[in-house]
Design an enzyme around this catalytic site. Structure first.
Site, short mmCIF file in Angstrom:
data_model
loop_
_atom_site.label_atom_id
_atom_site.label_comp_id
_atom_site.label_asym_id
_atom_site.label_seq_id
_atom_site.Cartn_x
_atom_site.Cartn_y
_atom_site.Cartn_z
N ARG A 57 -13.17 -9.20 -12.00
CA ARG A 57 -11.66 -8.39 -12.26
C ARG A 57 -11.98 -7.14 -12.71
O ARG A 57 -11.16 -6.31 -12.33
CB ARG A 57 -11.05 -9.49 -13.04
N ARG A 64 5.04 20.93 1.21
CA ARG A 64 6.14 20.26 1.93
C ARG A 64 7.29 20.98 1.42
O ARG A 64 7.68 20.74 0.23
CB ARG A 64 6.46 18.87 1.98
N GLN A 95 7.13 6.99 -0.58
CA GLN A 95 8.39 7.63 -0.60
C GLN A 95 8.64 9.27 -0.80
O GLN A 95 9.28 9.59 0.02
CB GLN A 95 9.10 6.99 -1.97
N GLY A 134 8.06 10.61 2.82
CA GLY A 134 9.08 10.12 3.45
C GLY A 134 8.42 9.75 4.80
O GLY A 134 7.91 8.55 4.90
N GLU A 191 -9.02 -12.64 -6.63
CA GLU A 191 -9.72 -12.88 -7.98
C GLU A 191 -8.74 -13.07 -9.33
O GLU A 191 -8.91 -12.53 -10.30
CB GLU A 191 -10.54 -11.66 -8.28
N PRO A 232 -8.08 -24.62 0.66
CA PRO A 232 -6.77 -24.75 1.11
C PRO A 232 -5.55 -25.14 0.25
O PRO A 232 -4.34 -24.63 0.14
CB PRO A 232 -6.68 -25.50 2.50
#
Ligand code: CAA
Length: 389
Positions: A247, A272, A344, A347, A371, A130
């Site tokens: 990593r 689209r 984005q 949309g 990590e 913690p």
């Protein structure tokens, strides 16, 4: 796209096997597990059968006996389908398995690696507390040798332990000699069924919701001395060596998330329509796609390079700190940026839970945090460059 001549036929085979499994078995259930936060135990067992839970572990100890590049390719393919599954694979392989592989004795590997490598059991790694996250050497948990010298008595509370709610075995780091700071940390092999071990609260998370994360608590847990991993006092270096390996896997995970978001964005741009044409015909969308692609491929190069370095380091013993931190930093920043741009481009549909874009976006965030945060990676890279501390 590239002819990676360091990829053998075996690499291509495991990449294909992981892609096939991920698209067939994980994609259809990813949304369900994200929504419910359930742990995908059945798929974990299947991944164990396919050898994905102990990729670098020698066959002698129940693993697939492949290399770090193979592990990274699997991480990428699994994470394209679902980053939560990727997290579970990563913790078993690197955070738990790598420490035993490098620092474990033959007996420890036999007893502690085999059931994890074949997916029967689940492994975890516990460093964070913690009050010590990035400053991982500053831990409060204590392990004290008993008067007869047979056991360490462990007390303390560790936090943010990925896979802990389901883990059978955990590599845990505790202070044995606090006055020695880093040099007073020791690594222990913990069996979660033994008395003195319990689990604390499970973390409700923004992303990777199907991976389970909780606190763990030690209350006079007795750990036999033959379950010290490495030597007493070597724990901090063991923790850092494991994180270097981990990593590289997280870079693979971030690459997979980013690639999935890019693939979805290309398809959407082709389909689209707005203002009488495909949105992919607008220069602003084209610019986004082009930049996303460049960053994804740059992440791939850094990630595969770090994996290849890790494989070379197995023979030379050199540290892979710089390559691992560069790959993790760049790939995780890319994943966050690419998933943001992907939403984005989509949309409102990107913002909707009807499509996986918002899950990719939430999942990408953790790759900049766990990590070692992006800030810590930058610090590590700069220290490696200058030699200054
Ligand atoms: N490999 C081997 N040894 C290493 C090392 C590495 N990568 N990095 C440091 N060391 C050694 C140093 O050489 C030094 O040894 P000597 O005393 O013999 O010289 C010793 O460790 C101490 O090193 P530093 O003085 O550099 O240590 P520091 O206190 O400044 O901390 C740090 C370095 C890079 C900030 C490190 O604390 C760190 O990486 N912090 C982030 C921790 C982290 O990633 N936490 C996430 C945990 S896992 C998780 O996310 C949860 C999960 O379940 C997925």
């Amino acid at each position: 796209m590239y002819n990676f001549d360091f990829m053998s036929d075996e690499h291509k085979m495991i990449q294909e096997a992981a892609r096939d499994f991920a698209q067939r078995e994980i994609v259809p259930v990813a949304e369900h597990f994200d929504h419910t936060g359930e742990f995908p135990l059945a798929n974990v067992r299947k991944m164990g059968e396919l050898g994905f839970m102990g990729i670098e572990v020698p066959e002698e100890y129940g693993g697939a006996e492949m290399d770090t590049l193979a592990y990274t390719l699997v991480m990428e393919e699994i994470s394209k389908a679902d980053a939560s599954h990727g997290t579970i694979v990563s913790v078993n392989n690197s955070l738990y398995g790598k420490g035993l592989l490098i620092f474990g004795t033959h007996e420890q590997k036999k007893e502690w690696l085999e059931p994890i490598a074949n997916g029967e059991n689940i492994g975890a790694y516990s460093l964070t507390e913690p009050m010590s996250g990035s400053d991982s050497g500053n831990m409060a948990s204590r392990a004290v040798l008993n008067s007869s010298g047979t056991h360490y008595i462990i007390n303390g509370r560790k936090s943010w332990v990925t896979s802990a709610p389901y883990a059978d075995r955990i590599v845990v780091f505790c202070m044995t000699e606090p006055e020695k700071k880093h040099k007073g940390v020791t690594a222990f092999l913990i069996d979660t069924k033994e008395p003195g071990f319990s689990r604390g609260k499970t973390e409700p998370k923004l992303g990777i919701r199907a991976s389970a994360t909780s606190e763990i608590i030690f209350d006079n847990y007795e750990c036999p001395v033959d379950r010290v991993l490495g030597k007493p006092g070597e724990g901090f270096k063991i923790a850092m060596t494991i994180l270097d390996a981990g990593r590289v896997g997280i870079a693979g995970q971030a690459l997979g998330i980013a690639d999935a978001a890019l693939t979805a964005s290309i398809a959407y741009a082709q389909e689209r329509e707005a203002f009488g044409q495909k949105i992919g015909q607008f220069q602003m969308i084209q610019q986004k796609l082009a930049d996303m692609k460049c960053r994804v491929e740059a992440s791939r190069l850094l990630t595969y390079q770090a994996a290849v370095e890790a494989d070379i380091a197995k023979k030379t013993g050199q540290r892979i700190t710089l390559a691992a931190s560069m790959a993790k930093l760049f790939a995780s920043e890319t994943a966050m940026w690419v998933t943001t741009e992907a939403i984005q481009i989509h949309g409102g549909m990107g913002y909707s839970k009807e499509m996986p874009l918002e899950r990719y976006f939430r999942d990408a965030k953790i790759t900049q945090i766990y990590e070692g945060t992006s800030e810590i990676q930058r610090m590590v890279i700069a220290r490696q460059l200058t030699g200054l501390r």
